[in-house]
Scaffold this motif. Structure first.
Motif, short mmCIF file in Angstrom:
data_model
loop_
_atom_site.label_atom_id
_atom_site.label_comp_id
_atom_site.label_asym_id
_atom_site.label_seq_id
_atom_site.Cartn_x
_atom_site.Cartn_y
_atom_site.Cartn_z
N ARG A 490 0.86 -1.20 0.00
CA ARG A 490 0.00 0.00 0.00
C ARG A 490 0.89 1.25 0.00
O ARG A 490 0.95 2.01 0.95
CB ARG A 490 -0.93 -0.03 1.22
CG ARG A 490 -1.95 -1.16 1.16
CD ARG A 490 -2.75 -1.29 2.44
NE ARG A 490 -3.48 -0.08 2.78
CZ ARG A 490 -4.29 0.02 3.84
NH1 ARG A 490 -4.46 -1.04 4.63
NH2 ARG A 490 -4.92 1.15 4.09
N GLU A 492 0.91 4.08 -1.79
CA GLU A 492 0.33 5.43 -1.76
C GLU A 492 -0.09 5.83 -0.36
O GLU A 492 0.10 6.98 0.06
CB GLU A 492 -0.87 5.49 -2.72
CG GLU A 492 -0.51 5.36 -4.19
CD GLU A 492 0.42 6.47 -4.65
OE1 GLU A 492 0.28 7.62 -4.15
OE2 GLU A 492 1.29 6.20 -5.49
N ASP A 493 -0.65 4.87 0.40
CA ASP A 493 -1.04 5.17 1.79
C ASP A 493 0.21 5.48 2.63
O ASP A 493 0.20 6.38 3.48
CB ASP A 493 -1.78 3.98 2.40
CG ASP A 493 -3.17 3.79 1.79
OD1 ASP A 493 -3.74 4.80 1.33
OD2 ASP A 493 -3.65 2.64 1.78
N ILE A 495 3.05 6.72 1.55
CA ILE A 495 3.57 8.03 1.15
C ILE A 495 2.77 9.15 1.82
O ILE A 495 3.33 10.12 2.33
CB ILE A 495 3.54 8.17 -0.39
CG1 ILE A 495 4.59 7.26 -1.02
CG2 ILE A 495 3.77 9.63 -0.81
CD1 ILE A 495 4.51 7.19 -2.53
N GLU A 496 1.46 9.00 1.82
CA GLU A 496 0.59 10.03 2.42
C GLU A 496 0.92 10.23 3.90
O GLU A 496 1.01 11.37 4.39
CB GLU A 496 -0.87 9.63 2.26
CG GLU A 496 -1.85 10.63 2.82
CD GLU A 496 -3.29 10.18 2.68
OE1 GLU A 496 -4.18 10.84 3.29
OE2 GLU A 496 -3.55 9.17 1.99
N LEU A 527 9.14 7.37 -2.60
CA LEU A 527 8.64 8.04 -3.80
C LEU A 527 9.38 7.57 -5.04
O LEU A 527 8.79 7.40 -6.12
CB LEU A 527 8.79 9.57 -3.64
CG LEU A 527 7.83 10.24 -2.66
CD1 LEU A 527 8.28 11.66 -2.36
CD2 LEU A 527 6.41 10.23 -3.20
N ALA A 530 8.07 4.34 -6.08
CA ALA A 530 6.73 4.48 -6.67
C ALA A 530 6.77 5.19 -8.02
O ALA A 530 5.72 5.41 -8.63
CB ALA A 530 5.82 5.24 -5.71
N ARG A 532 7.75 8.32 -8.51
CA ARG A 532 7.47 9.75 -8.38
C ARG A 532 8.74 10.46 -7.93
O ARG A 532 9.64 9.84 -7.38
CB ARG A 532 6.34 9.96 -7.37
CG ARG A 532 4.99 9.44 -7.85
CD ARG A 532 3.98 9.32 -6.74
NE ARG A 532 3.81 10.56 -6.00
CZ ARG A 532 2.98 10.69 -4.97
NH1 ARG A 532 2.27 9.66 -4.57
NH2 ARG A 532 2.88 11.84 -4.35
#
Length: 565
Positions: A490, A492-493, A495-496, A527, A530, A532
């Motif tokens: 997970r 994205e979670d 990273i947030e 990042l 991922a 990014r």
């Protein structure tokens, strides 16, 4: 959970029991709180009286049976027989006079016997009914306070405080807010707030009791001394050591004026504790030695009070680097706990062993510390009233197991602690949230990542509510949760969460702080993985948790609510 011990009420002061409306003369009288006996639950086999059910309509039978019940309790005879008398008395009152004070009083006795038998749920049900069957203010007050005591014995401190507050409101309506009896109830409720670490509420109530006792009691009264000792406890817990010392000195003067030598010694121990907290070691030693001399002369050299002072001296010498003296005092205390004098409670022994264990842990003798904690648990019966204490000990055992790499044992200890706190309704506190976080880390070490995610998520919700999203403990859980999210894909979670952590740390510590730099690197790496781009980085889950899992000092801080693993 590590709990604060409430101060003792002076020996010849009015007991902090509950007010009962006496029907014999129409006046109110004080009786000790009926929920003080903590025996094991017994089988429900009350001896039957040879009384026909139809005779319960005799108006003279209810008072007779109630007296029999009280006499049976006083004589130490079969409690089941006393329970049968009391139940029949309540039935007789209900048939003859209906709802009212007499029925309420008989139900109070029934509930007290249920509590003494360990049948707390039945006691709660009976007490709730006793409050409903009468409009008499003092009888309803008595029911509320006894119900609060029962919940306290069940480990339900939140419900206990709610009942005490209800009783206080009833008493205000009946007596006003300046009556000395109201002050006693305020102190009773303040002690419960201290146990729950609700220090602001406790402080307000202590100030009110002091105002009332200054107005209605003689100067340097025992009542005022008790108020000041409790206020000192609150001030110490809030870090206001100067105020705490002031209250203790005034309380000591009152006790000296009233010839309470042992109470003066107990206050000296409290004074020594404060001096130790502010590193005034010579003054602390002087206060402890004064108390030790009194306890040895009045209670004997093998009394647990003497052992408790030995423990305080052991802690002091550890903090001043005199490790040999520290260990010697620990051994002196353990000799007393090994052969306790008659009258010593199992709770006293367990508490003493837990305190000695903490010193052995500090001395890095972890195995001995664990042995003492395991021994302390054996002294405590697994009753509702002891569950919170046992849960706190098991949590500390979990920390020690984790420190020495015994992650399976650590997880079992944490799991047992969590289960007990859930059962006692104490699953919303910051302590519980920190405990879940530590159990999550143990699960990670055992590669139970999905379980760890659930534990971290629950810990996050609790700590956000209790401490706020910017608190150090909450941020620590965020960090662990981000790492586990990364491990299960997970990204994205994760990273947030890391972006939020970095923002909070930058605001609190500035951009040049090492912790901020570490978070920035962790985020940047995640990042990059991922696909990014941003100038922030994240470490792998393995490196993150390995680094966190090997910090002994962090584990020690957790045991005093400061740990962030």
């Amino acid at each position: 959970m590590p709990a604060l011990v409430s101060v003792k009420t002076p020996t010849n002061a009015t007991p902090l029991g509950v007010l009962l409306a006496a029907t014999e003369n129409g006046s109110s009288r004080r009786t000790p709180s009926p929920s003080v006996s903590r025996t094991k639950p017994t089988k429900r086999t009350p001896d039957k009286l040879g009384i026909d059910e139809s005779s319960l309509e005799n108006p003279d039978l209810g008072p007779f049976l109630l007296k029999l019940a009280r006499d049976t309790i006083a004589s130490g005879d079969n409690p089941n027989k006393a329970l049968d008398y009391a139940i029949r008395a309540s039935k007789s009152f209900e048939r003859c006079s209906g709802p009212g004070v007499e029925l309420a009083m008989s139900l109070h006795v029934v509930a007290a016997i249920y509590s003494s038998l360990g049948r707390f749920e039945e006691a709660v049900s009976v007490l709730e009914r006793s409050i409903e069957v009468t409009d008499d203010a003092l009888a309803r007050f008595s029911g509320c306070m006894q119900l609060g005591d029962t919940y306290s014995m069940m480990g339900r401190l939140d419900r206990s405080i709610h009942c005490y507050e209800s009783g206080l409101r009833i008493q205000i309506e009946a007596l006003g807010d300046s009556d000395p009896r109201f002050a006693e109830t305020c102190r009773y409720l303040a002690e419960a707030h201290v146990q729950a670490m609700q220090l602001d509420e406790a402080e307000k109530l202590c100030k009110k009791t002091l105002e009332i006792h200054k107005e209605h009691s003689a100067p340097a009264s025992l009542e005022e001394a008790a108020d000041r000792r409790l206020m000192a406890l609150v001030c110490e817990a809030k870090g206001d050591y100067d105020s705490a010392l002031e209250h203790l000195v005034l309380a000591s003067m009152s006790m000296i004026a009233n010839g309470q030598e042992n109470e003066v010694a107990a206050i000296d121990v409290s004074i020594g504790n404060i001096y130790l907290s502010i590193c005034r070691f010579d003054e602390a030693i002087f206060a402890y030695q004064k108390a030790l001399t009194v306890f040895k002369s009045t209670k004997g050299e093998s009394h647990p009070s003497v052992a408790s002072v030995f423990v305080r001296l052991a802690d002091l010498y550890y903090k001043t680097g005199k490790l040999r003296e520290s260990k010697s005092y620990c051994e002196n205390a353990l000799r007393i706990y090994a052969k306790p004098v008659p009258g010593t409670t199992s709770e006293e022994i367990a508490s003493g062993l837990t305190e000695v264990s903490a010193i052995y842990e500090a001395l890095e003798e972890t195995e001995e510390a664990l042995r003492l904690l395991q021994k302390a648990v054996k002294f405590l019966e697994d009753t509702p009233g002891n569950r919170s204490t046992i849960a706190g000990i098991e949590a500390q055992m979990g920390v020690m197991f984790y420190m020495v790499g015994r992650y399976g044992d650590a997880r079992i200890s944490f799991e047992n602690s969590v289960a007990k706190l859930r059962a006692s309704g104490e699953n919303k506190s910051a302590f519980f949230g920190i405990l879940l976080n530590q159990m999550g880390l143990a699960s990670v070490q055992l590669y139970r990542i999905d379980e760890a995610v659930e534990l971290f998520e629950e810990a996050r919700k609790i700590l956000e509510q209790e401490c706020g999203p910017c608190h150090l403990e909450t941020l620590g859980v965020y960090s662990n949760l981000a790492a586990t999210y990364d491990a299960i894909g997970r990204v994205e979670d994760a990273i947030e969460i890391l972006e939020y952590i970095l923002k909070m740390r930058e605001e609190k510590h500035g951009t040049a702080n090492p912790e901020v730099d570490d978070e920035r690197k962790r985020l940047a790496e995640l990042l990059k993985e991922a696909g990014r781009t941003q100038n922030r980085k994240v470490k792998s889950l393995e490196n993150l948790l390995d680094a966190r899992g090997t910090k002994k000092e962090s584990a020690k801080r957790w045991s005093t609510f400061g740990f962030r693993s």
